[in-house]
Design a protein around this motif. Structure first.
Motif, PDB file in Angstrom:
ATOM      1  N   LEU A   1      58.899 104.796 -28.598  1.00 52.04           N
ATOM      2  CA  LEU A   1      58.089 104.410 -29.739  1.00 52.04           C
ATOM      3  C   LEU A   1      56.970 105.420 -29.961  1.00 52.04           C
ATOM      4  CD1 LEU A   1      57.732 100.599 -28.883  1.00 52.04           C
ATOM      5  CD2 LEU A   1      59.379 101.661 -30.455  1.00 52.04           C
ATOM      6  N   PRO A   2      56.449 105.522 -31.180  1.00 50.77           N
ATOM      7  CA  PRO A   2      55.293 106.402 -31.404  1.00 50.77           C
ATOM      8  C   PRO A   2      54.059 105.828 -30.725  1.00 50.77           C
ATOM      9  CG  PRO A   2      55.789 105.115 -33.370  1.00 50.77           C
ATOM     10  CD  PRO A   2      56.915 104.859 -32.412  1.00 50.77           C
ATOM     11  N   GLY A   3      53.140 106.702 -30.350  1.00 54.03           N
ATOM     12  CA  GLY A   3      51.921 106.238 -29.694  1.00 54.03           C
ATOM     13  C   GLY A   3      51.137 107.412 -29.134  1.00 54.03           C
ATOM     14  N   PRO A   4      50.018 107.130 -28.460  1.00 50.13           N
ATOM     15  CA  PRO A   4      49.163 108.196 -27.920  1.00 50.13           C
ATOM     16  C   PRO A   4      49.852 109.096 -26.903  1.00 50.13           C
ATOM     17  CG  PRO A   4      47.971 106.110 -27.981  1.00 50.13           C
ATOM     18  CD  PRO A   4      49.398 105.797 -28.302  1.00 50.13           C
ATOM     19  N   HIS A   5      50.976 108.650 -26.303  1.00 48.04           N
ATOM     20  CA  HIS A   5      51.647 109.508 -25.332  1.00 48.04           C
ATOM     21  C   HIS A   5      52.175 110.788 -25.989  1.00 48.04           C
ATOM     22  CE1 HIS A   5      54.664 106.842 -27.060  1.00 48.04           C
ATOM     23  NE2 HIS A   5      55.581 107.722 -26.766  1.00 48.04           N
TER      24      HIS A   5
ATOM     25  N   ARG B   1      43.354 103.538 -21.334  1.00 47.55           N
ATOM     26  CA  ARG B   1      44.006 102.221 -21.333  1.00 47.55           C
ATOM     27  C   ARG B   1      45.468 102.359 -21.748  1.00 47.55           C
ATOM     28  NH1 ARG B   1      40.990  97.639 -21.008  1.00 47.55           N
ATOM     29  NH2 ARG B   1      38.731  97.910 -20.894  1.00 47.55           N
ATOM     30  N   TRP B   2      45.721 103.188 -22.751  1.00 48.96           N
ATOM     31  CA  TRP B   2      47.098 103.381 -23.176  1.00 48.96           C
ATOM     32  C   TRP B   2      47.914 104.018 -22.044  1.00 48.96           C
ATOM     33  CZ3 TRP B   2      50.661 102.028 -26.575  1.00 48.96           C
ATOM     34  CH2 TRP B   2      51.832 102.778 -26.647  1.00 48.96           C
ATOM     35  N   GLY B   3      47.329 105.005 -21.349  1.00 46.52           N
ATOM     36  CA  GLY B   3      48.041 105.644 -20.252  1.00 46.52           C
ATOM     37  C   GLY B   3      48.435 104.649 -19.181  1.00 46.52           C
TER      38      GLY B   3
ATOM     39  N   LEU C   1      47.394  91.617 -13.898  1.00 49.98           N
ATOM     40  CA  LEU C   1      46.891  92.993 -13.979  1.00 49.98           C
ATOM     41  C   LEU C   1      46.755  93.392 -15.437  1.00 49.98           C
ATOM     42  CD1 LEU C   1      49.197  94.635 -11.301  1.00 49.98           C
ATOM     43  CD2 LEU C   1      46.750  94.204 -11.052  1.00 49.98           C
ATOM     44  N   ARG C   2      45.527  93.565 -15.881  1.00 48.08           N
ATOM     45  CA  ARG C   2      45.330  94.059 -17.237  1.00 48.08           C
ATOM     46  C   ARG C   2      45.693  95.547 -17.274  1.00 48.08           C
ATOM     47  NH1 ARG C   2      39.805  93.724 -19.159  1.00 48.08           N
ATOM     48  NH2 ARG C   2      39.173  93.722 -16.985  1.00 48.08           N
ATOM     49  N   PRO C   3      46.546  95.985 -18.201  1.00 49.62           N
ATOM     50  CA  PRO C   3      46.992  97.379 -18.207  1.00 49.62           C
ATOM     51  C   PRO C   3      45.850  98.391 -18.285  1.00 49.62           C
ATOM     52  CG  PRO C   3      48.358  96.065 -19.661  1.00 49.62           C
ATOM     53  CD  PRO C   3      47.211  95.181 -19.230  1.00 49.62           C
ATOM     54  N   GLY C   4      44.751  98.036 -18.933  1.00 44.98           N
ATOM     55  CA  GLY C   4      43.640  98.973 -19.047  1.00 44.98           C
ATOM     56  C   GLY C   4      42.683  98.941 -17.884  1.00 44.98           C
TER      57      GLY C   4
END
Length: 497
Positions: A232-236, A217-219, A46-49
């Protein structure tokens, strides 16, 4: 005496122990599925995006009911196709009525957890909140003439905003979202905002940013590895910023209502209805009508009421640009049945079967929430010969229902006639489930259906729609596909009739 070889052996043994501990624990007799790897789960399959297409691909090998592991800790049973989803959500409605996790929304604002309120709650808390929310919406006009008139008034404002473009190409996304947000704001807070209001525009954009964040994709990656990535830092962190903007607005409105509440007057909006009921039940410590649950229920109404209907209307307009003959047939039916001046009403739906069929086909093809919203098992359950332990998470893939080839012939094609019988009358399709099914069916389904019909028919009665770019350049594929399918951006021009 210890040697380097001894240390190497100890490190290998330690690694093996850690990998063994990281292997997902299986209880019950679960459906088949790909073998999960330590730490990774089924990441390789399963590709996460691209979770949704990956799950559809696995269903071809493992069948309509199978098990996957999203990362090392999250075990999910996946349901694919109309039969499996209906058998679970309707046939065993109580067992499949728990709400699953959306890690991207599992944040906090000012000490309030987002994952409470009517959308995420379970058990008695959920039943109380759903009952109170439904009663408030109904008392305030949902399904009644008052609610219809509110939507009609907003539809006229939307027409005026479109007219203000004076034939220039424009992206309708923001205006459509403002119209639907105003409807829910009127019901929830008793307020309507001018489209030019910059704070209102920021609020609407925050709702749209939340949809993009959970669907990106990040979600989708975050859903699989939230236990690690949340530290961790990130788009969330940007997503939490959008949620905080919604929460700040909701807190301000709830506080305004508390300061002006008249307990002797009937409620004028949803917040009033909640606050009055909370005041009456303050003596009962078992009640779930608390400030936190009220706040998160209001945020859910604001978010869902802004983005779901506006996205669907936008996609329907895109389809009419792509298929001018369909637009022509809709306009011909509207003029024939209603004329050019009488505003469409909900009672006209039966007189407009082709228009109704277009709206249904647009919802089917868009599949706004393709993976469905996660469920959990409220108790250990036998399903199709498998034993699913209490708490097992379930993904009912609504997109696979709306595009089930066993129900809809050539499901990838846009064909409104599939919702018409041989005599041109509208006919229902059992697998048309854009609002889900069972006890967790969307509580705003009635309001959403009314908004879709009245906003769409009012616009098509007032305007002809043109595309400033060649029709071949218009794509119908989602720009983002995750929890939500988000249509691509496009420009349109309107010509008054």
């Amino acid at each position: 005496m210890e040697t380097p070889g001894t240390w190497a052996l100890l490190l290998v043994l330690l690694l093996l122990v850690l990998l063994t501990l990281a292997l997902p624990r299986t209880r019950g007799h679960l459906p088949p599925g790909p073998t999960p790897l330590p730490l990774l789960g089924n990441l390789l399959q399963l590709r996460p995006g691209a979770l949704y297409p990956g799950l559809l691909r696995l269903s071809k090998k493992y069948g309509p009911v199978f098990t996957v592991y999203l990362g090392p800790w999250r075990r999910v049973v996946v349901l694919v196709g109309h039969k499996a989803v209906q058998e679970a959500l309707e046939g065993q409605a109580e067992e499949f009525s728990g709400r699953g996790m959306l890690a991207t929304l599992d944040g906090t604002f000012d000490g309030h957890a987002f994952c409470i309120g009517v959308f995420f709650s379970n058990g008695e808390r959920w039943r109380q909140l759903r009952r109170c929310t439904m009663l408030a919406l109904r008392d305030l006009g949902m399904g009644k003439r008052e609610g219809e008139e509110l939507i009609q008034a907003e539809a006229r404002c939307l027409v005026e905003a479109f007219q203000g473009m004076e034939g220039r190409p424009f992206d309708p996304s923001l205006l459509l979202a403002q119209a639907t947000s105003n409807i829910i704001c009127s019901l929830t807070f008793g307020l309507r905002f001018p489209y030019e209001d910059e704070d209102f525009q920021a609020l609407v954009r925050a709702a749209g940013g939340t949809v993009l964040g959970v669907s990106s994709r990040w979600g989708q990656t975050y859903e699989m590895f939230s236990r690690l990535l949340k530290h961790l830092p990130g788009p969330h962190t940007q997503l939490l910023g959008h949620l905080s903007a919604l929460a700040t607005f909701a807190i301000q409105q709830v506080q305004r209502h508390k300061e002006s509440l008249d307990s002797s007057a009937p409620p004028c909006d949803v917040v009033d209805a909640f606050l009055l009921k909370m005041a009456k039940e303050e003596h009962d410590p078992s009640t779930e009508l608390t400030d936190k649950n009220l706040l998160m229920t209001v945020i859910y109404l604001l978010f869902a009421g802004t983005v779901t209907v506006s996205t669907t209307v936008r996609y329907t307009l895109l389809l009419l640009l792509k298929y001018p003959r369909v637009q022509e047939r809709v306009r011909e039916e509207l003029i024939r049945e209603l004329g050019a001046d009488r505003a469409p009403g909900l009672r006209d739906r039966a007189r407009l079967p082709y228009t109704d069929a277009v709206l249904h086909e647009a919802q089917r093809l868009l599949a706004l929430v393709p993976m469905g919203v996660p469920r959990t098992l409220t108790r250990t359950t036998c399903f199709r010969g498998y034993t699913l332990p209490q708490g097992t998470e379930v993904f009912p893939l609504l997109g696979s229902v709306l595009r089930d080839p066993e129900v809809f012939e050539q499901p990838e094609e846009f064909n409104p006639d599939r919702f018409l019988d041989a005599d041109g009358r509208f006919q229902k399709q059992e697998a048309f489930l854009p609002f889900s099914l069972g006890k967790r069916v969307c509580l705003g389904e009635g309001l959403a259906r009314a908004e879709l019909f009245l906003l769409f028919t009012t616009l098509l009665q007032a305007f002809s729609l043109d595309s400033p770019c060649p029709l071949g350049a218009l794509s119908l594929q989602p720009a983002v596909s995750g929890l939500f399918n988000i249509p691509p951006a496009f420009q349109l021009q309107v010509r008054p009739h």
